[in-house]
Enzyme design. Structure first.
Site, PDB file in Angstrom:
ATOM      1  N   SER A 185       0.841  -1.185   0.000  1.00  0.00           N
ATOM      2  CA  SER A 185       0.000   0.000   0.000  1.00  0.00           C
ATOM      3  C   SER A 185       0.889   1.253   0.000  1.00  0.00           C
ATOM      4  O   SER A 185       1.816   1.341  -0.789  1.00  0.00           O
ATOM      5  CB  SER A 185      -0.953  -0.038   1.200  1.00  0.00           C
ATOM      6  OG  SER A 185      -1.972   0.922   1.067  1.00  0.00           O
ATOM      7  N   ASP A 387      -8.327   4.223  -0.267  1.00  0.00           N
ATOM      8  CA  ASP A 387      -7.512   3.137  -0.782  1.00  0.00           C
ATOM      9  C   ASP A 387      -7.630   3.002  -2.295  1.00  0.00           C
ATOM     10  O   ASP A 387      -8.478   2.279  -2.805  1.00  0.00           O
ATOM     11  CB  ASP A 387      -7.918   1.816  -0.116  1.00  0.00           C
ATOM     12  CG  ASP A 387      -7.502   1.783   1.336  1.00  0.00           C
ATOM     13  OD1 ASP A 387      -8.226   1.224   2.136  1.00  0.00           O
ATOM     14  OD2 ASP A 387      -6.441   2.316   1.647  1.00  0.00           O
ATOM     15  N   HIS A 412      -6.174  -6.683  -1.504  1.00  0.00           N
ATOM     16  CA  HIS A 412      -5.138  -5.696  -1.229  1.00  0.00           C
ATOM     17  C   HIS A 412      -3.982  -6.267  -0.412  1.00  0.00           C
ATOM     18  O   HIS A 412      -4.172  -6.755   0.700  1.00  0.00           O
ATOM     19  CB  HIS A 412      -5.757  -4.510  -0.492  1.00  0.00           C
ATOM     20  CG  HIS A 412      -4.825  -3.373  -0.296  1.00  0.00           C
ATOM     21  ND1 HIS A 412      -4.245  -2.697  -1.339  1.00  0.00           N
ATOM     22  CD2 HIS A 412      -4.358  -2.794   0.827  1.00  0.00           C
ATOM     23  CE1 HIS A 412      -3.476  -1.748  -0.862  1.00  0.00           C
ATOM     24  NE2 HIS A 412      -3.520  -1.785   0.449  1.00  0.00           N
TER      25      HIS A 412
END
Length: 454
Positions: A185, A387, A412
């Site tokens: 991320s 996100d 993710h």
């Protein structure tokens, strides 16, 4: 040399202009819950750490400059790191540096997950570095605005450089040992940027689900979730997507009715704030958006309260009586499941209470760091749906040394999670491809050592 690992899934919805703060809060708590679950249950999943594992990991602290770009400012703070030496062969063995992102970084960052799983094959030393202003790496003075100006990806990258040099001395790392950054991320973006900016210090990086592009109005985030809800490969369908729309339409209808309808909605969906104001309605809708998006974002991950298949099953009522109210009833059940899993009594709070929480400058030891992350997204990234994932990533190779890997049906950062028997074939293949890419890189590093080029 960077591997860009992008995910196909990432959050929704069919509504816009809703509560950013509520969306952010719930998604971040879901992520924290899943991380804690995976750390606590790794042994139960058969992920043995081997002999001597009980003594792992080691924790340490580095003194870092608060403002590394101002030589006249000598203020410093202590930055936490974790070390797993279990597999390190020493001498010319590689160093896997796992970068922390917008939350607390615990011992599991070097004990479990992909960097730790890869370490035995190459005798690597695994180190994780907590991000400044998160977890326990918060400078003295708390989270006042005057302090937060020292919170940015630019500062975080300076910390990586300083830590890389200090840890090399501390552990007597050979100058020929290649350093490889890992991150997922936002931390994946940091891993990629660290390699691009400091190729003389970082030999390669593995960046998972890294949103490296900044977009102010990121509506595509919702588009990805919408498509994912229709994917039969993960339990979605056209009917499920329609059921989500119907459930949200019912919520909006009841909000418009006001009075008793709003009061019932508040009870049924566990909103702690009254729903008379547009701001509080936005908080509720934002939290519902995060609930659906979270099912997509963390689909198939250990500890996730709901998968896409489970959510669709609730919304469609199991295929029996599909009356108009069934999707809404299914959404109510989904709310109850998520709140029970997180140990929370409320899905959303009033806007005033949310703002009051965000204004608090006292460090929060829970590791969530809502105030800090909101500051970063406002001043640097502008994601505005929290996100962005693969839509803001690089999903096609940029050259022979800059590979890209898209793991179909992978949620993710799933490639960084501990391996499980239930992992899909595409996820297993993805991890195998990462292993092979690292093998190529480390072979190049070894050849460079022989030639005296490293």
């Amino acid at each position: 040399m960077t591997v860009w690992l992008a995910r196909w899934l990432g959050p929704l919805l069919l509504v816009s202009l809703w509560g950013l703060s509520a969306t952010a809060s719930l998604l971040r708590r879901l992520g924290e819950h899943i991380q804690q679950f995976q750390e606590s249950s790794a042994q139960g999943l058969g992920l043995s750490l081997g002999p001597g594992a009980a003594a792992l990991p080691k924790v340490g602290w580095l003194e870092q400059l608060l403002d590394p770009f101002n030589v006249s400012n000598r203020r410093s703070f202590l930055q936490r790191y974790w070390v797993n030496e279990q597999h390190w062969v020493g001498e010319d063995g590689p160093i896997f540096l796992h970068l922390g992102g917008e939350g607390s970084l615990g011992p599991g960052s070097v004990m479990r997950g992909h960097p730790a799983a890869l370490a035995p094959a190459w005798g690597a030393l695994v180190i994780s570095l907590e991000h400044r202003f998160y977890g326990l790496s918060i400078p003295a003075g708390g989270l006042e605005m005057a302090q937060l100006r020292f919170l940015s990806s630019r500062h975080a990258l300076a910390d990586v450089v300083s830590a890389r040099l200090a840890l090399s001395r501390l552990f007597n790392v050979s100058s020929s040992s290649p350093w490889i950054c890992f991150g997922g991320s936002y931390a994946g973006s940091l891993a990629a940027w660290a390699r691009l900016k400091f190729p003389h210090l970082i030999f390669a990086s593995v960046a998972s689900s890294a949103p490296v592009r900044a977009v102010l109005d990121f509506s595509e985030y919702n588009d990805v979730v919408s498509r994912s809800l229709m994917s039969t490969a993960i339990g979605g369908s056209l009917e499920c997507r329609a059921a989500v729309s119907a459930a949200f339409a019912e919520v909006e209808r009841r909000l418009r009715l006001g009075g008793a309808a709003q009061a019932a909605l508040r009870r049924e969906l566990s909103a702690c704030g009254t729903l008379g104001s547009a701001e509080n309605q936005a908080e509720l809708l934002g939290a519902l958006q995060a609930l659906v998006g979270g099912a997509v974002q963390y689909d198939g991950q250990a500890g996730a309260p709901l998968s896409v298949r489970q959510l669709c099953g609730l919304l469609l009522g199991g295929g029996g009586n599909r009356s108009h109210s069934t999707p809404y009833c299914g959404l109510r059940r989904a709310v109850q499941i998520v709140l029970h899993s997180l140990g929370q009594k409320c899905l959303s709070f009033s806007r005033a209470e949310t703002v009051a929480q965000l204004r608090s400058t006292e460090p929060q030891l829970s590791g969530v760091g809502d105030r800090q992350w909101l500051y970063q997204t406002c001043t640097e990234f502008g994601f505005w749906d929290i996100d962005p994932w693969h839509v803001l990533s690089v999903t096609q190779a940029l050259g022979s040394s800059e590979s890209a890997l898209l793991i179909r049906t992978g949620s993710h950062c799933l490639d960084m999670a501990p391996e499980r028997p239930s992992d899909s074939p595409s996820l297993r293949l993805g991890r195998q491809n990462i292993f092979q890419q690292l093998q190529t890189w480390l072979k190049l590093a070894k050849e460079s050592q022989v030639k005296g080029e490293v």
